[in-house]
Write an enzyme that holds these catalytic residues in place. Structure first.
Site, PDB file in Angstrom:
ATOM      1  N   LYS A  35      68.488  -5.795  -4.755  1.00 20.72           N
ATOM      2  CA  LYS A  35      69.178  -6.882  -4.041  1.00 20.72           C
ATOM      3  C   LYS A  35      68.180  -7.665  -3.184  1.00 20.72           C
ATOM      4  O   LYS A  35      67.068  -7.174  -2.943  1.00 20.72           O
ATOM      5  CB  LYS A  35      70.291  -6.283  -3.180  1.00 20.72           C
ATOM      6  N   ARG A 130      82.035   0.741   6.469  1.00 14.66           N
ATOM      7  CA  ARG A 130      81.637  -0.600   6.097  1.00 14.66           C
ATOM      8  C   ARG A 130      82.494  -0.951   4.877  1.00 14.66           C
ATOM      9  O   ARG A 130      83.486  -1.629   5.003  1.00 14.66           O
ATOM     10  CB  ARG A 130      80.125  -0.602   5.806  1.00 14.66           C
ATOM     11  N   TYR A 252      51.730 -20.177  23.177  1.00 13.22           N
ATOM     12  CA  TYR A 252      52.901 -20.706  23.892  1.00 13.22           C
ATOM     13  C   TYR A 252      53.334 -19.757  24.990  1.00 13.22           C
ATOM     14  O   TYR A 252      53.333 -18.528  24.801  1.00 13.22           O
ATOM     15  CB  TYR A 252      54.071 -20.887  22.923  1.00 13.22           C
ATOM     16  N   MET A 300      54.800 -20.818  14.879  1.00 17.64           N
ATOM     17  CA  MET A 300      55.370 -21.076  13.549  1.00 17.64           C
ATOM     18  C   MET A 300      54.366 -20.820  12.421  1.00 17.64           C
ATOM     19  O   MET A 300      54.696 -20.201  11.413  1.00 17.64           O
ATOM     20  CB  MET A 300      55.901 -22.517  13.483  1.00 17.64           C
TER      21      MET A 300
HETATM   22  C1  LIG Z   1      70.807  -1.100  -0.456  1.00 19.25           C
HETATM   23  C2  LIG Z   1      71.545   0.041  -1.005  1.00 19.25           C
HETATM   24  C3  LIG Z   1      70.868   1.193  -1.446  1.00 19.25           C
HETATM   25  C4  LIG Z   1      69.397   1.420  -1.272  1.00 19.25           C
HETATM   26  O1  LIG Z   1      69.135   1.879   0.033  1.00 19.25           O
HETATM   27  P1  LIG Z   1      67.643   2.265   0.493  1.00 19.25           P
HETATM   28  O2  LIG Z   1      67.813   2.758   1.882  1.00 19.25           O
HETATM   29  O3  LIG Z   1      66.862   0.988   0.460  1.00 19.25           O
HETATM   30  O4  LIG Z   1      67.141   3.258  -0.462  1.00 19.25           O
HETATM   31  C5  LIG Z   1      71.626   2.187  -2.057  1.00 19.25           C
HETATM   32  N1  LIG Z   1      72.963   2.059  -2.194  1.00 19.25           N
HETATM   33  C6  LIG Z   1      73.628   0.979  -1.753  1.00 19.25           C
HETATM   34  C7  LIG Z   1      75.109   0.921  -1.913  1.00 19.25           C
HETATM   35  C8  LIG Z   1      72.960  -0.058  -1.140  1.00 19.25           C
HETATM   36  O5  LIG Z   1      73.630  -1.119  -0.699  1.00 19.25           O
END
Ligand SMILES: *Cc1c(COP(=O)(O)O)cnc(C)c1O
Length: 360
Positions: A35, A130, A252, A300
């Site tokens: 992702k 969640r 800055y 920046m």
């Molecule tokens: C992002 C995610 C993972 C991977 O988690 P890591 O801590 O990066 O290994 C696994 N399962 C789900 C459902 C996720 O959203």
């Protein structure tokens, strides 16, 4: 002239880290979690090394479609499932597996027009609160899915809130085994932390993310100590040098004052490249292969470094923001965040190159 800030992606490092997953969870299949454009590394660049995974898991449907167009024919899992009914149709067309974490998604599956059948990951809320069905709703959701023509198979799934903490997955594991007792289907629980620390959570499919990229899922254990290799090397160069007298300030807000005469270097990298602005004076960085510290506020397009340990540094000298010498997790710790956030934040203007040693 392109700017000097660039990332180099190491495919050998990614292959090595995937091997680590295999060694730790030898009987499980692995969803490589990609992702957010592979945690900011660039999914396209990584594909040659991701061949070794059993499937790819992500949340973005446009990227899943792109993967199919690009010829990825192995499984793809959508970790947040469908966001709207059209996503279910798209998943059916592309052969994507869907996470199901709430009742509306089951309604959409039951209304699927095509005759395709989809692999489902049915998500239990094991305490993170969640996404996922509550323990007392889970079996009913499973029963309902089982009656659907459009469902090919149901993998029982959960995601840990605290697998990175000592004892942190115990309760969630107990909840999961209690709720899923006697339900048939494969099981998928483990993120990187659980792959490393919770062999009892490996089951059929593990879901490594951060460890594939060579960063640590733990706040207090380095990636190197876990035998993980950094996939991203973030580098730039010095574009300026200043000699400060005692009492001179840098950047800055004059957030840093020299307490004695000192040389500083100005690096062509700032928060618009993805370096965290909130990294304070003292954050680790390497110049000419020598570790030193940042000084003053990150701006920046630039940041400043202390050249005391590197007197040989000149304009043009190489700088490592993070990578082999300075683990991304150390910069993250200094900035009060985690390696995940830093790699994800690499900006589009940063040049990207891929290193491969030709291995398969
Ligand atoms: C992002 C995610 C993972 C991977 O988690 P890591 O801590 O990066 O290994 C696994 N399962 C789900 C459902 C996720 O959203």
């Amino acid at each position: 002239m392109p700017r000097a800030a660039r990332i180099t992606i190491s495919l050998p490092a990614l292959r090595h880290n995937l091997q680590r997953v295999r060694a730790l969870a030898p009987t499980a299949r692995a969803w490589a979690v990609v992702k957010a454009d592979a945690y900011g590394h660039g999914l396209e660049a990584l594909l040659p090394a991701l061949d070794a995974a059993d499937g790819l898991a992500l949340v973005e449907f446009d990227r899943a479609q792109w993967l199919r167009e690009r010829g990825w024919s192995k499984p793809i899992l959508m970790l947040e499932g469908a966001f709207e009914p059209a996503d279910v149709e798209l998943a059916a067309r592309l052969g994507l597996s869907l996470t199901v974490h709430e009742p509306r998604q089951i309604d959409w599956l039951s209304g699927l027009a095509s005759s395709s059948r989809l692999g489902i990951h049915l998500k239990l809320n094991s305490g993170m609160n969640r996404l996922g069905f509550a323990a007392f709703d889970y079996r009913a959701a499973w029963e309902r899915l089982r009656t659907l023509q459009s469902v090919a198979g149901i993998t029982l799934m959960t995601h840990f809130a605290n697998a990175d903490l000592a004892g942190g997955a115990t309760q969630a594991l107990a909840t999961f085994s209690h709720v899923t007792q006697g339900l048939e289907g494969e099981r998928s629980l483990a993120n990187s932390a659980a792959i490393i620390d919770w062999p009892g959570a490996h089951h059929d499919w593990v879901r490594p993310g951060i460890m594939l990229y060579g960063a640590s899922p733990f706040g207090s254990r380095s990636a190197a100590s876990l035998d993980l290799m950094p996939v991203m090397q973030f580098e730039s160069r010095l574009i300026g040098r200043q000699q400060l007298a005692a009492g001179d300030a840098v950047g800055y807000g004059s957030a840093f004052f020299a307490d004695r005469p000192m040389s500083i270097g100005i690096v062509a990298c700032g928060y618009a490249d993805g370096y965290p602005r909130h990294a304070p004076t003292g954050s680790p960085i390497a110049v000419c292969g020598v570790r030193t510290r940042t000084v003053g506020r990150v701006s920046m397009d630039m940041l400043a470094v202390d050249l005391e340990p590197v007197p040989q540094a000149v304009v043009g000298s190489p700088v490592e923001l993070w990578g082999e010498q300075v683990p991304v997790d150390e910069v993250a710790a200094s900035a009060g965040t985690i390696g995940y956030e830093l790699t994800c934040a690499i900006a589009p203007r940063v040049l990207r190159q891929v290193f491969d040693d030709g291995a398969r």
